[in-house]
Motif scaffolding. Structure first.
Motif, PDB file in Angstrom:
ATOM      1  N   LEU A 280       0.854  -1.190   0.000  1.00 45.01           N
ATOM      2  CA  LEU A 280       0.000   0.000   0.000  1.00 45.01           C
ATOM      3  C   LEU A 280       0.888   1.237   0.000  1.00 45.01           C
ATOM      4  O   LEU A 280       1.813   1.351   0.819  1.00 45.01           O
ATOM      5  N   VAL A 281       0.607   2.153  -0.904  1.00 47.01           N
ATOM      6  CA  VAL A 281       1.414   3.370  -1.008  1.00 47.01           C
ATOM      7  C   VAL A 281       0.495   4.537  -1.361  1.00 47.01           C
ATOM      8  O   VAL A 281      -0.552   4.335  -1.989  1.00 47.01           O
ATOM      9  N   GLN A 282       0.882   5.729  -0.951  1.00 54.11           N
ATOM     10  CA  GLN A 282       0.098   6.908  -1.295  1.00 54.11           C
ATOM     11  C   GLN A 282       0.404   7.338  -2.722  1.00 54.11           C
ATOM     12  O   GLN A 282       1.488   7.058  -3.253  1.00 54.11           O
ATOM     13  N   ALA A 283      -0.544   8.020  -3.322  1.00 50.75           N
ATOM     14  CA  ALA A 283      -0.340   8.565  -4.662  1.00 50.75           C
ATOM     15  C   ALA A 283       0.915   9.431  -4.682  1.00 50.75           C
ATOM     16  O   ALA A 283       1.175  10.199  -3.746  1.00 50.75           O
ATOM     17  N   GLY A 284       1.703   9.253  -5.731  1.00 46.51           N
ATOM     18  CA  GLY A 284       2.971   9.968  -5.838  1.00 46.51           C
ATOM     19  C   GLY A 284       4.157   9.181  -5.307  1.00 46.51           C
ATOM     20  O   GLY A 284       5.303   9.561  -5.535  1.00 46.51           O
TER      21      GLY A 284
ATOM     22  N   ARG B  77      -0.813  -6.432 -15.258  1.00 43.52           N
ATOM     23  CA  ARG B  77      -1.589  -6.120 -14.073  1.00 43.52           C
ATOM     24  C   ARG B  77      -3.065  -6.359 -14.344  1.00 43.52           C
ATOM     25  O   ARG B  77      -3.524  -6.287 -15.496  1.00 43.52           O
ATOM     26  N   GLN B  78      -3.774  -6.645 -13.267  1.00 49.07           N
ATOM     27  CA  GLN B  78      -5.205  -6.912 -13.373  1.00 49.07           C
ATOM     28  C   GLN B  78      -5.924  -6.220 -12.235  1.00 49.07           C
ATOM     29  O   GLN B  78      -5.746  -6.577 -11.059  1.00 49.07           O
ATOM     30  N   ALA B  79      -6.711  -5.231 -12.590  1.00 51.52           N
ATOM     31  CA  ALA B  79      -7.598  -4.578 -11.642  1.00 51.52           C
ATOM     32  C   ALA B  79      -8.865  -5.419 -11.529  1.00 51.52           C
ATOM     33  O   ALA B  79      -9.072  -6.334 -12.341  1.00 51.52           O
ATOM     34  N   PRO B  80      -9.730  -5.153 -10.545  1.00 52.57           N
ATOM     35  CA  PRO B  80     -10.978  -5.921 -10.470  1.00 52.57           C
ATOM     36  C   PRO B  80     -11.722  -5.910 -11.802  1.00 52.57           C
ATOM     37  O   PRO B  80     -11.916  -4.862 -12.396  1.00 52.57           O
ATOM     38  N   GLY B  81     -12.084  -7.106 -12.280  1.00 53.69           N
ATOM     39  CA  GLY B  81     -12.705  -7.214 -13.587  1.00 53.69           C
ATOM     40  C   GLY B  81     -11.873  -8.100 -14.480  1.00 53.69           C
ATOM     41  O   GLY B  81     -10.786  -8.545 -14.117  1.00 53.69           O
ATOM     42  N   PRO B  82     -12.374  -8.359 -15.665  1.00 55.07           N
ATOM     43  CA  PRO B  82     -11.685  -9.277 -16.559  1.00 55.07           C
ATOM     44  C   PRO B  82     -10.480  -8.646 -17.244  1.00 55.07           C
ATOM     45  O   PRO B  82     -10.421  -7.450 -17.434  1.00 55.07           O
ATOM     46  N   GLY B  83      -9.532  -9.501 -17.621  1.00 53.16           N
ATOM     47  CA  GLY B  83      -8.427  -9.078 -18.478  1.00 53.16           C
ATOM     48  C   GLY B  83      -7.210  -8.586 -17.744  1.00 53.16           C
ATOM     49  O   GLY B  83      -7.306  -7.822 -16.784  1.00 53.16           O
TER      50      GLY B  83
ATOM     51  N   THR C 170      -3.547   0.830  -9.169  1.00 49.43           N
ATOM     52  CA  THR C 170      -3.964  -0.223  -8.243  1.00 49.43           C
ATOM     53  C   THR C 170      -4.386  -1.472  -9.004  1.00 49.43           C
ATOM     54  O   THR C 170      -5.244  -1.405  -9.883  1.00 49.43           O
ATOM     55  N   ALA C 171      -3.760  -2.597  -8.669  1.00 47.50           N
ATOM     56  CA  ALA C 171      -4.036  -3.858  -9.367  1.00 47.50           C
ATOM     57  C   ALA C 171      -3.199  -4.957  -8.730  1.00 47.50           C
ATOM     58  O   ALA C 171      -2.307  -4.685  -7.926  1.00 47.50           O
ATOM     59  N   VAL C 172      -3.485  -6.192  -9.131  1.00 42.62           N
ATOM     60  CA  VAL C 172      -2.560  -7.292  -8.865  1.00 42.62           C
ATOM     61  C   VAL C 172      -1.569  -7.332 -10.026  1.00 42.62           C
ATOM     62  O   VAL C 172      -1.973  -7.343 -11.192  1.00 42.62           O
ATOM     63  N   TYR C 173      -0.289  -7.331  -9.702  1.00 43.99           N
ATOM     64  CA  TYR C 173       0.767  -7.320 -10.710  1.00 43.99           C
ATOM     65  C   TYR C 173       1.350  -8.721 -10.842  1.00 43.99           C
ATOM     66  O   TYR C 173       1.704  -9.354  -9.837  1.00 43.99           O
ATOM     67  N   TYR C 174       1.437  -9.171 -12.100  1.00 44.68           N
ATOM     68  CA  TYR C 174       1.928 -10.507 -12.396  1.00 44.68           C
ATOM     69  C   TYR C 174       3.191 -10.440 -13.236  1.00 44.68           C
ATOM     70  O   TYR C 174       3.296  -9.615 -14.152  1.00 44.68           O
TER      71      TYR C 174
ATOM     72  N   GLN D  46       2.341 -15.837  -9.183  1.00 45.50           N
ATOM     73  CA  GLN D  46       1.073 -15.857  -8.454  1.00 45.50           C
ATOM     74  C   GLN D  46       0.483 -14.457  -8.275  1.00 45.50           C
ATOM     75  O   GLN D  46      -0.672 -14.322  -7.909  1.00 45.50           O
ATOM     76  N   GLY D  47       1.277 -13.428  -8.523  1.00 44.50           N
ATOM     77  CA  GLY D  47       0.800 -12.052  -8.425  1.00 44.50           C
ATOM     78  C   GLY D  47       1.110 -11.416  -7.082  1.00 44.50           C
ATOM     79  O   GLY D  47       1.247 -12.093  -6.059  1.00 44.50           O
ATOM     80  N   THR D  48       1.209 -10.098  -7.102  1.00 38.15           N
ATOM     81  CA  THR D  48       1.414  -9.320  -5.886  1.00 38.15           C
ATOM     82  C   THR D  48       0.534  -8.076  -5.963  1.00 38.15           C
ATOM     83  O   THR D  48       0.452  -7.429  -7.014  1.00 38.15           O
ATOM     84  N   GLN D  49      -0.142  -7.770  -4.863  1.00 40.57           N
ATOM     85  CA  GLN D  49      -1.110  -6.671  -4.856  1.00 40.57           C
ATOM     86  C   GLN D  49      -0.407  -5.326  -4.670  1.00 40.57           C
ATOM     87  O   GLN D  49       0.428  -5.164  -3.770  1.00 40.57           O
ATOM     88  N   VAL D  50      -0.767  -4.384  -5.507  1.00 35.26           N
ATOM     89  CA  VAL D  50      -0.326  -2.998  -5.363  1.00 35.26           C
ATOM     90  C   VAL D  50      -1.569  -2.140  -5.187  1.00 35.26           C
ATOM     91  O   VAL D  50      -2.475  -2.180  -6.021  1.00 35.26           O
ATOM     92  N   THR D  51      -1.603  -1.380  -4.108  1.00 36.66           N
ATOM     93  CA  THR D  51      -2.730  -0.491  -3.834  1.00 36.66           C
ATOM     94  C   THR D  51      -2.209   0.922  -3.647  1.00 36.66           C
ATOM     95  O   THR D  51      -1.330   1.155  -2.813  1.00 36.66           O
ATOM     96  N   VAL D  52      -2.736   1.844  -4.441  1.00 38.61           N
ATOM     97  CA  VAL D  52      -2.314   3.243  -4.377  1.00 38.61           C
ATOM     98  C   VAL D  52      -3.486   4.060  -3.870  1.00 38.61           C
ATOM     99  O   VAL D  52      -4.540   4.112  -4.515  1.00 38.61           O
TER     100      VAL D  52
END
Length: 123
Positions: free
Chosen positions: A11-15, A38-44, A91-95, A115-121
């Motif tokens: 988790l990181v702040q914008a910037g 990367r994959q945000a919520p939703g397909p693709g 913000t997404a899961v990065y693969y 397996q992916g790693t979550q990035v949240t901004v």
């Protein structure tokens, strides 16, 4: 057995900045290209960046050019994604993924995935 293991999300702040790592094992990857998606919520899954182990040529999605940098450490069999000036839309899961093919922009081009790693901004 090929393994790709991502780490470095959080988790990181914008910037702010994060550096993702992808440790590769199980074969010699010198003939491969490595990609980040990367994959945000939703397909693709969305192409982010890619690099060839041999020669180090790189490419980036327009949305991350100038902010993200992909690199590799051949001795450590590790690929990195340095992400600067992060935005909430990053913000997404990065693969991490590996391909022996000549094309690297779509998920079907790739043979192996982590397996992916979550990035949240946060804004």
């Amino acid at each position: 057995q090929v393994q790709l293991v991502e780490s470095g999300g959080g988790l990181v702040q914008a910037g702010g900045s994060l550096r993702l790592s992808c440790a590769a094992s199980g074969r010699t990857f010198s003939s491969y290209a490595m990609g980040w998606f990367r994959q945000a919520p939703g397909p693709g899954r969305e192409f982010v960046a890619a690099i060839r182990w041999s020669g180090g040529s790189t490419d980036y999605a327009d949305s991350v050019k100038g902010r993200f940098t992909i690199s590799r450490d051949n001795a450590k069999n590790t690929v990195y994604l340095q992400m600067n000036s992060l935005k909430p839309e990053d913000t997404a899961v990065y693969y991490c993924a590996a391909t022996q093919g000549s094309s690297w922009y779509v998920p079907d081009d790739y043979d192996y995935w982590g397996q992916g790693t979550q990035v949240t901004v946060s804004s």
